[in-house]
Design a protein around this motif. Structure first.
Motif, short mmCIF file in Angstrom:
data_model
loop_
_atom_site.label_atom_id
_atom_site.label_comp_id
_atom_site.label_asym_id
_atom_site.label_seq_id
_atom_site.Cartn_x
_atom_site.Cartn_y
_atom_site.Cartn_z
N LEU A 1 0.72 -1.10 -0.12
CA LEU A 1 -0.17 -0.11 0.04
C LEU A 1 0.98 1.26 0.06
CD1 LEU A 1 -1.78 -1.81 2.49
CD2 LEU A 1 -3.09 -0.87 0.89
N THR A 2 0.69 2.11 -0.86
CA THR A 2 1.49 3.28 -0.98
C THR A 2 0.56 4.59 -1.01
OG1 THR A 2 3.00 2.08 -2.47
CG2 THR A 2 3.18 4.51 -2.45
N PHE A 3 0.58 5.41 -0.22
CA PHE A 3 0.13 6.47 0.13
C PHE A 3 0.82 7.80 -0.56
CE2 PHE A 3 -1.05 3.55 3.11
CZ PHE A 3 -2.47 3.59 3.08
N PRO A 4 -0.28 8.92 -1.08
CA PRO A 4 0.28 9.99 -1.69
C PRO A 4 0.84 10.87 -0.70
CG PRO A 4 -1.99 10.08 -1.90
CD PRO A 4 -1.40 8.75 -1.21
N ALA A 5 0.78 10.88 0.59
CA ALA A 5 0.91 11.76 1.63
C ALA A 5 1.65 11.17 2.84
CB ALA A 5 -0.30 12.40 2.06
N TYR B 1 1.56 11.08 6.79
CA TYR B 1 0.40 11.32 7.90
C TYR B 1 1.38 11.21 8.99
CZ TYR B 1 -2.45 10.18 3.96
OH TYR B 1 -3.14 10.06 2.95
N ASP B 2 0.93 11.64 10.05
CA ASP B 2 1.59 11.63 11.60
C ASP B 2 1.40 10.30 12.02
OD1 ASP B 2 -0.84 11.26 13.14
OD2 ASP B 2 -1.28 13.46 13.21
N GLY B 3 2.25 10.08 13.04
CA GLY B 3 2.21 8.59 13.49
C GLY B 3 1.06 7.91 13.91
N LYS B 4 0.09 8.77 14.67
CA LYS B 4 -1.02 8.34 15.26
C LYS B 4 -1.95 7.91 13.83
CE LYS B 4 -4.93 9.98 17.83
NZ LYS B 4 -5.53 11.18 18.36
N HIS B 5 -2.04 9.14 13.01
CA HIS B 5 -2.96 8.51 12.14
C HIS B 5 -2.54 7.36 11.27
CE1 HIS B 5 -4.62 12.98 11.86
NE2 HIS B 5 -5.25 12.21 12.69
N ARG B 6 -1.10 7.26 10.99
CA ARG B 6 -0.58 5.87 10.27
C ARG B 6 -1.02 4.53 11.00
NH1 ARG B 6 5.49 6.85 8.40
NH2 ARG B 6 5.02 8.75 6.98
N LYS B 7 -1.00 4.73 12.15
CA LYS B 7 -1.26 3.44 13.14
C LYS B 7 -2.62 3.07 13.09
CE LYS B 7 0.50 1.91 17.18
NZ LYS B 7 1.09 2.29 18.77
N ILE B 8 -3.50 4.16 13.18
CA ILE B 8 -4.71 3.97 13.00
C ILE B 8 -5.51 3.35 11.56
CG2 ILE B 8 -7.39 5.30 12.64
CD1 ILE B 8 -6.00 7.06 14.98
N LEU B 9 -4.88 4.01 10.58
CA LEU B 9 -4.99 3.43 9.25
C LEU B 9 -4.74 2.06 8.98
CD1 LEU B 9 -3.96 6.70 7.11
CD2 LEU B 9 -6.44 5.78 7.34
N GLU B 10 -3.42 1.59 9.34
CA GLU B 10 -2.90 0.45 9.35
C GLU B 10 -3.55 -0.56 10.10
OE1 GLU B 10 1.51 0.61 10.10
OE2 GLU B 10 1.86 2.31 8.68
N TYR C 1 4.59 5.42 2.86
CA TYR C 1 4.04 6.74 2.95
C TYR C 1 4.90 7.74 2.05
CZ TYR C 1 1.02 5.05 6.39
OH TYR C 1 0.24 3.98 6.98
N LYS C 2 4.42 8.76 1.47
CA LYS C 2 5.06 9.98 0.77
C LYS C 2 6.28 10.64 1.74
CE LYS C 2 5.10 14.08 -1.98
NZ LYS C 2 4.19 15.21 -2.41
N HIS C 3 7.41 10.61 1.24
CA HIS C 3 8.47 11.16 2.10
C HIS C 3 8.30 12.71 2.09
CE1 HIS C 3 10.27 7.68 2.77
NE2 HIS C 3 10.45 7.22 1.82
N GLU C 4 8.40 13.53 3.18
CA GLU C 4 8.36 14.84 3.48
C GLU C 4 9.79 15.36 2.96
OE1 GLU C 4 4.44 15.36 4.91
OE2 GLU C 4 5.86 17.02 5.17
N LYS C 5 9.62 16.46 2.13
CA LYS C 5 10.93 16.88 1.83
C LYS C 5 11.36 17.87 3.09
CE LYS C 5 10.21 17.00 -3.05
NZ LYS C 5 10.27 17.89 -4.32
N LYS C 6 12.58 17.92 3.31
CA LYS C 6 13.30 18.75 4.39
C LYS C 6 14.00 19.99 3.99
CE LYS C 6 12.45 15.05 7.40
NZ LYS C 6 11.44 15.25 8.34
N ASP C 7 13.56 21.04 4.45
CA ASP C 7 14.29 22.23 4.08
C ASP C 7 15.55 22.17 5.06
OD1 ASP C 7 11.11 24.05 3.69
OD2 ASP C 7 12.36 22.83 2.21
N PHE C 8 16.83 22.15 4.51
CA PHE C 8 18.10 22.63 5.34
C PHE C 8 18.46 23.81 4.99
CE2 PHE C 8 17.63 18.57 7.64
CZ PHE C 8 17.39 17.73 6.70
#
Length: 139
Positions: free
Chosen positions: A93-97, A99-108, A132-139
């Motif tokens: 399962l691949t998601f386009p966004a 999500y925070d850890g709590k939402h991931r756990k609930i979805l899974e 899940y889609k990786h968030e881009k980090k601004d450095f």
């Protein structure tokens, strides 16, 4: 009646959903005397797992106020012989966004409560992964 299946000959069936009148064709796979020109019956079982998981996750996502639209499930079915049966199903399962850890756990957790999963024979080896889609980090 939920559905009606009509044998069309040449190891092909037409499956019709009675309420909506939508339909699809199944075909025996090439490795089992068929043409392999459509989903096989066992393909539909494996595919139903991914579809069911998304349905249950969609319900939970709606409750959480998050969007999983555009998520995909790659399904790989493996067969065994003697008797011929589904031996394993891999679901990626691949998601386009992201999500925070709590939402991931609930979805899974929701995905793993789908009725199709509970209906599969316990000897079928299931390999279910979530990406899940990786968030881009601004450095």
């Amino acid at each position: 009646m939920t559905s009606k299946v009509t044998y069309l000959g040449e190891l092909r069936t037409k499956c019709e959903h009675v309420q909506s009148k939508s339909s699809f064709i199944t075909d025996a796979p090439i490795d089992n005397q068929g043409k392999g020109e459509a989903f096989s019956p066992t393909d539909t079982v494996a595919t139903a797992l991914g579809s069911c998981m998304f349905t249950i996750m969609g319900i939970k996502a709606r409750e959480l106020g998050i969007n999983i639209e555009g998520a995909t499930a790659g399904i790989t079915k493996s067969m065994a012989a003697d008797p011929r049966r589904i031996a394993g199903i891999e679901v990626v399962l691949t998601f386009p966004a992201s999500y925070d850890g709590k939402h991931r756990k609930i979805l899974e957790r929701a995905a793993k409560t789908c009725p199709v999963l509970y209906s599969l024979h316990p000897d079928i080896v299931l390999d279910i992964s979530f990406h899940y889609k990786h968030e881009k980090k601004d450095f």
